[in-house]
Design a protein around this motif. Structure first.
Motif, PDB file in Angstrom:
ATOM      1  N   ARG A  77       0.830  -1.202   0.000  1.00 45.73           N
ATOM      2  CA  ARG A  77       0.000   0.000   0.000  1.00 45.73           C
ATOM      3  C   ARG A  77       0.863   1.250   0.000  1.00 45.73           C
ATOM      4  NH1 ARG A  77      -5.410  -0.777   3.673  1.00 45.73           N
ATOM      5  NH2 ARG A  77      -6.203  -2.649   2.624  1.00 45.73           N
ATOM      6  N   ILE A  78       0.291   2.319  -0.544  1.00 45.58           N
ATOM      7  CA  ILE A  78       1.001   3.592  -0.648  1.00 45.58           C
ATOM      8  C   ILE A  78       0.767   4.389   0.632  1.00 45.58           C
ATOM      9  CG2 ILE A  78       1.208   5.722  -1.982  1.00 45.58           C
ATOM     10  CD1 ILE A  78       0.024   4.081  -4.362  1.00 45.58           C
ATOM     11  N   PRO A  79       1.820   4.860   1.298  1.00 47.55           N
ATOM     12  CA  PRO A  79       1.640   5.601   2.562  1.00 47.55           C
ATOM     13  C   PRO A  79       0.990   6.956   2.339  1.00 47.55           C
ATOM     14  CG  PRO A  79       3.946   5.608   1.890  1.00 47.55           C
ATOM     15  CD  PRO A  79       3.240   4.688   0.949  1.00 47.55           C
ATOM     16  N   TYR A  80       0.399   7.503   3.422  1.00 47.92           N
ATOM     17  CA  TYR A  80      -0.337   8.770   3.270  1.00 47.92           C
ATOM     18  C   TYR A  80       0.556   9.891   2.766  1.00 47.92           C
ATOM     19  CZ  TYR A  80      -1.520   6.397   7.730  1.00 47.92           C
ATOM     20  OH  TYR A  80      -1.702   5.499   8.727  1.00 47.92           O
ATOM     21  N   GLU A  81       1.825   9.916   3.235  1.00 42.69           N
ATOM     22  CA  GLU A  81       2.711  11.025   2.878  1.00 42.69           C
ATOM     23  C   GLU A  81       2.922  11.123   1.372  1.00 42.69           C
ATOM     24  OE1 GLU A  81       3.571   9.625   6.970  1.00 42.69           O
ATOM     25  OE2 GLU A  81       3.389   8.692   4.995  1.00 42.69           O
ATOM     26  N   LEU A  82       2.770  10.014   0.682  1.00 43.63           N
ATOM     27  CA  LEU A  82       3.002  10.008  -0.766  1.00 43.63           C
ATOM     28  C   LEU A  82       1.706   9.898  -1.562  1.00 43.63           C
ATOM     29  CD1 LEU A  82       6.016   7.510  -0.823  1.00 43.63           C
ATOM     30  CD2 LEU A  82       6.122   9.998  -0.936  1.00 43.63           C
ATOM     31  N   SER A  83       0.575   9.893  -0.884  1.00 41.58           N
ATOM     32  CA  SER A  83      -0.679   9.559  -1.558  1.00 41.58           C
ATOM     33  C   SER A  83      -1.148  10.610  -2.550  1.00 41.58           C
ATOM     34  CB  SER A  83      -1.776   9.313  -0.522  1.00 41.58           C
ATOM     35  OG  SER A  83      -1.971  10.473   0.273  1.00 41.58           O
ATOM     36  N   SER A  84      -0.718  11.866  -2.407  1.00 43.23           N
ATOM     37  CA  SER A  84      -1.157  12.907  -3.337  1.00 43.23           C
ATOM     38  C   SER A  84       0.007  13.537  -4.089  1.00 43.23           C
ATOM     39  CB  SER A  84      -1.936  13.998  -2.587  1.00 43.23           C
ATOM     40  OG  SER A  84      -3.176  13.499  -2.157  1.00 43.23           O
ATOM     41  N   CYS A  85       1.100  12.792  -4.197  1.00 45.08           N
ATOM     42  CA  CYS A  85       2.257  13.296  -4.950  1.00 45.08           C
ATOM     43  C   CYS A  85       2.182  12.929  -6.421  1.00 45.08           C
ATOM     44  CB  CYS A  85       3.552  12.744  -4.347  1.00 45.08           C
ATOM     45  SG  CYS A  85       3.865  13.303  -2.665  1.00 45.08           S
ATOM     46  N   PHE A  86       1.137  12.223  -6.831  1.00 40.09           N
ATOM     47  CA  PHE A  86       0.985  11.794  -8.218  1.00 40.09           C
ATOM     48  C   PHE A  86      -0.508  11.757  -8.534  1.00 40.09           C
ATOM     49  CE2 PHE A  86       1.147   8.181  -5.392  1.00 40.09           C
ATOM     50  CZ  PHE A  86       0.031   7.446  -5.755  1.00 40.09           C
ATOM     51  N   ALA A  87      -0.816  11.683  -9.817  1.00 43.53           N
ATOM     52  CA  ALA A  87      -2.212  11.611 -10.235  1.00 43.53           C
ATOM     53  C   ALA A  87      -2.702  10.171 -10.161  1.00 43.53           C
ATOM     54  CB  ALA A  87      -2.365  12.149 -11.653  1.00 43.53           C
ATOM     55  N   LEU A  88      -3.994  10.007  -9.901  1.00 41.58           N
ATOM     56  CA  LEU A  88      -4.624   8.685  -9.845  1.00 41.58           C
ATOM     57  C   LEU A  88      -5.866   8.697 -10.721  1.00 41.58           C
ATOM     58  CD1 LEU A  88      -4.984   5.823  -8.559  1.00 41.58           C
ATOM     59  CD2 LEU A  88      -6.364   6.946  -6.807  1.00 41.58           C
ATOM     60  N   VAL A  89      -5.986   7.659 -11.585  1.00 40.33           N
ATOM     61  CA  VAL A  89      -7.152   7.550 -12.460  1.00 40.33           C
ATOM     62  C   VAL A  89      -7.625   6.097 -12.461  1.00 40.33           C
ATOM     63  CG1 VAL A  89      -8.056   7.843 -14.784  1.00 40.33           C
ATOM     64  CG2 VAL A  89      -6.289   9.395 -13.946  1.00 40.33           C
ATOM     65  N   PRO A  90      -8.826   5.798 -11.973  1.00 43.34           N
ATOM     66  CA  PRO A  90      -9.384   4.446 -12.157  1.00 43.34           C
ATOM     67  C   PRO A  90      -9.733   4.223 -13.632  1.00 43.34           C
ATOM     68  CG  PRO A  90     -10.454   5.604 -10.335  1.00 43.34           C
ATOM     69  CD  PRO A  90      -9.672   6.620 -11.102  1.00 43.34           C
ATOM     70  N   ALA A  91      -9.386   3.060 -14.141  1.00 40.18           N
ATOM     71  CA  ALA A  91      -9.570   2.814 -15.573  1.00 40.18           C
ATOM     72  C   ALA A  91     -11.026   2.648 -15.967  1.00 40.18           C
ATOM     73  CB  ALA A  91      -8.784   1.559 -15.979  1.00 40.18           C
TER      74      ALA A  91
END
Length: 694
Positions: free
Chosen positions: A551-565
């Protein structure tokens, strides 16, 4: 319904559904491409050619026609069409045959190990077998071993194993140029297919080393017994054996098979000779050191001194005793230096063997440097306008069964962000479509394994090309990135990125506060590699489920874009295209224009608002992200909504947007809430550690 209504020609399709019972067996096939010589044109399912559900009926398919397998077929009318509500297929399969699928054996490093793997009776592949397998011959580019249908297969942990123990130990080999294969992408399935192969050009031996030498001995004995008087098996003896075979008058297919056995024996002997020659080279290199010669001389003195009796030493004069003591001291020093030399020799030997191993790895990956493409034409025209980008990515959607509206939103995310994560069942297909649109000649895929525990491991992972990409001899990700020019738009697709602990790799792949991405890593042979990723390099990471993921930790959770396919985007923009799904690339100037910061209107205020919540991103970078969405989507409401969704939605915490500035803020808040309620965005949360807003 008349015969003139039936689509003409040969089609490539995939078995969508298989129905079996004690009395009946039938399937439904989804047509994918119309095959016209070298052209495989994607079939459009919205033009009425295959009405109702876009599939065709197949009565009595063979046993190997399993769900997800590819077939080539011709069509005829389906007489029961619409005779009842279940008969929704207008056409049915008449003639059918299997295409050929390009495959590579797992863990094979050279011609000898390729033959040994065939001889083992169990062939393992990292990809599923969906057509008739053509196995790449390692060390002989352009040649492929054909496996027959009907072999026992098992699948486990993403690997497919074929049992060939019951086959003959000689396999037909066909010559096929890599560019003759066609890359087919549908859903999560991606493979390279061939319409047909000609007769075999040669044969491949599948005997173990011991079997090769024993067969060689028996054949020599049978054809020319006098040759057995030779002391050992040498190349000279081998050539005499070959001459004897030729003198026996063997021809045709038998001669080709004998040639395969001869090649196997010669490869075995040459391999042994290379081992000897490598050892000689190592000794020669060590003897070039002056210290070696000196220490060897002193070692000889030590050996001779060991033969002097104690009585002789005791009878020596005082002067002789001093000289002997001095000599013994020098011998002790020499022994110490010899131990040091032994350690250096061992280190040099280990380095030598590691270099050979690396060379073997490069040999395995070398055939991938010429890309397998969907067309014989490898020239990629640049796209210089936004409409061209939208039309191209829409064409890939039509070919791969993706929602074009969703993919356009994902394309906006990739254009705006250095790194974009995609999750969901169709993540891999979407990532390939985006990479093929933006960098069809500068895109590579890395299948991230669970043995990656840091940036160095990731940079040393093997790569495969996407579209018309040429690797130019690079076999590993780090080597490829270091060789890219600064002005090139490059896309790296990291398949199954969350098999790696994100906290050990993700910070290195993201820009620092100065907007730079400087990478440094250690090669497996101990060397150091480095490169700086330009702001035109895009990373697409697909996230998968399973017990072996992180799992991705909270500190890094908004450092990149996320798109569900598979989510439903905000609004339905106009989609139209006349293009085919061909690899393309964005003009670098267009990318620069899209990233140009726009500080007018609400963008500046919204960027400042976003910076207060995403401290890991610099203010200038946040403004650039919002500006890129605005330039690409050209919608003052949808652009900020999609940008905020990619950075804030799908996380285990929910951002408070009650104080979001801007005229369109109420509309944006409403649609962000509706996105958060979608199953696709809620399912995305499982990829993150559960916690509070960072």
């Amino acid at each position: 319904m008349g015969e003139h209504d039936v689509p003409k020609g040969s089609f490539l399709g995939i078995v969508d559904r298989l129905i079996e019972s004690e009395r009946n067996r039938f399937a439904r096939m989804r047509p994918l491409c119309l095959i016209d010589g070298d052209l495989w044109e994607p079939v459009g399912h919205d033009d009425g050619q295959f009405p109702d559900e876009g599939m065709v009926f197949w009565w009595g398919p063979p046993e190997n026609a399993l769900e997800g397998t590819f077939w080539i077929f011709t069509l005829g009318p389906q007489r029961q069409y619409r005779s009842n509500p279940k008969n929704t297929d207008k056409f049915q399969v008449v003639e059918f045959w299997r295409p050929y699928q390009a495959m590579s054996l797992r863990g094979v490093t050279g011609p000898r190990s390729f033959r040994r793997t065939l001889a083992s009776g169990r062939l393992t592949f990292d990809t599923p077998i969906l057509a008739q397998p053509l196995i790449r011959v390692v060390g002989d580019p352009g040649h492929w071993v054909l496996l027959p249908d009907g072999l026992p297969m098992t699948e486990s942990e993403g690997q497919t194993t074929v049992d060939v123990s019951g086959m003959d130990r000689i396999y037909p080999v066909h010559h096929v140029d890599a560019n003759d294969f066609h890359q087919v992408i549908t859903g999560d399935i991606r493979c390279s297919l061939l319409y047909e192969v000609g007769p075999p050009d040669e044969y491949q031996c599948a005997l173990s080393d011991a079997q090769v030498m024993e067969r060689l001995r028996k054949r020599i004995s049978k054809l020319d017994g006098s040759v057995l008087s030779a002391i050992g098996i040498t190349r000279k003896l081998l050539h005499q054996y070959v001459d004897t075979i030729e003198g026996a008058g063997l021809g045709g297919d038998e001669a080709l098979k004998e040639s395969a056995y001869e090649d196997a024996a010669e490869t075995l002997i040459e391999g042994l000779e290379q081992e000897v020659e490598s050892t000689r080279d190592l000794v020669k290199e060590l003897m070039a050191y002056p210290l070696v010669e000196q220490l060897l001389s002193e070692a000889e003195v030590s050996d001779k001194l060991g033969g002097v009796s104690p009585e002789l030493l005791n009878s020596s004069t005082e002067e002789d005793a001093e000289e002997l003591a001095s000599l013994q001291h020098r011998i002790e020093e020499a022994r110490g230096e010899l131990l040091t030399l032994q350690e250096r020799i061992k280190a040099k030997t280990d380095e030598f063997h590691q270099t050979r191993k690396n060379n073997q790895e490069r040999e395995v990956m070398a055939p991938y440097s010429s890309s397998i493409s969907t067309s014989a034409v490898s020239k990629v025209e640049p796209i210089s306008d936004v409409d061209g980008l939208k039309e191209t990515v829409t064409a890939w959607c039509m070919a791969g069964g993706l929602d074009p509206y969703t993919v356009q939103s994902a394309l906006a995310a990739v254009l705006a962000n250095p790194m974009t994560a995609i999750c969901g069942a169709r993540a891999e297909a979407m990532g390939t479509a985006l990479a093929s649109t933006l960098a069809g000649d500068h895109a590579v895929r890395v299948s991230v394994g669970s043995a990656v525990f840091g940036l160095s491991d990731l940079m040393c992972e093997p790569i495969t090309p996407i579209g018309h990409t040429s690797l130019n001899g690079a076999a590993l990700l780090g080597d490829y990135l270091a060789a890219q020019p600064d002005d090139a738009v490059v896309v790296v697709l990291l398949s199954g990125f969350n098999r790696v602990p994100p906290e050990v790799v993700l910070p290195d792949l993201l820009p620092d506060l100065a907007g730079e991405r400087r990478l440094a890593w250690t090669h497996r042979n101990g060397g150091v590699g480095s490169c700086t990723l330009s702001d035109r390099v895009r990373i697409i990471a697909t996230l998968i489920g399973g017990a072996t993921t992180h799992r991705i930790p909270y500190e890094l959770s908004s450092c990149f874009a996320l798109v569900p396919a598979d989510y439903q985007p905000l609004g339905r923009p106009a989609i139209a295209t006349s293009r085919s799904a061909m690899p393309a690339r964005i003009d670098p100037k267009l990318l620069d224009e899209l990233q140009h910061s726009n500080t007018t209107g609400d963008i500046k205020e919204q960027a400042e608002w976003l910076n207060e919540r995403l401290l890991a991103l610099s203010p200038a970078f946040t403004t650039q992200i919002l500006s890129t969405y605005f330039h690409f989507l050209d919608d003052s409401k949808r652009a900020p909504a999609e940008a905020l969704a990619a950075l804030l939605s799908g996380r285990p915490w929910r951002a408070d947007t009650s104080d979001l500035p801007g005229v369109e803020a109420p509309w944006i808040r409403q649609h962000l809430e509706s996105l958060n309620e979608q199953p696709a965005w809620q399912a995305a949360r499982r990829h993150f550690d559960i916690g509070v807003e960072p």
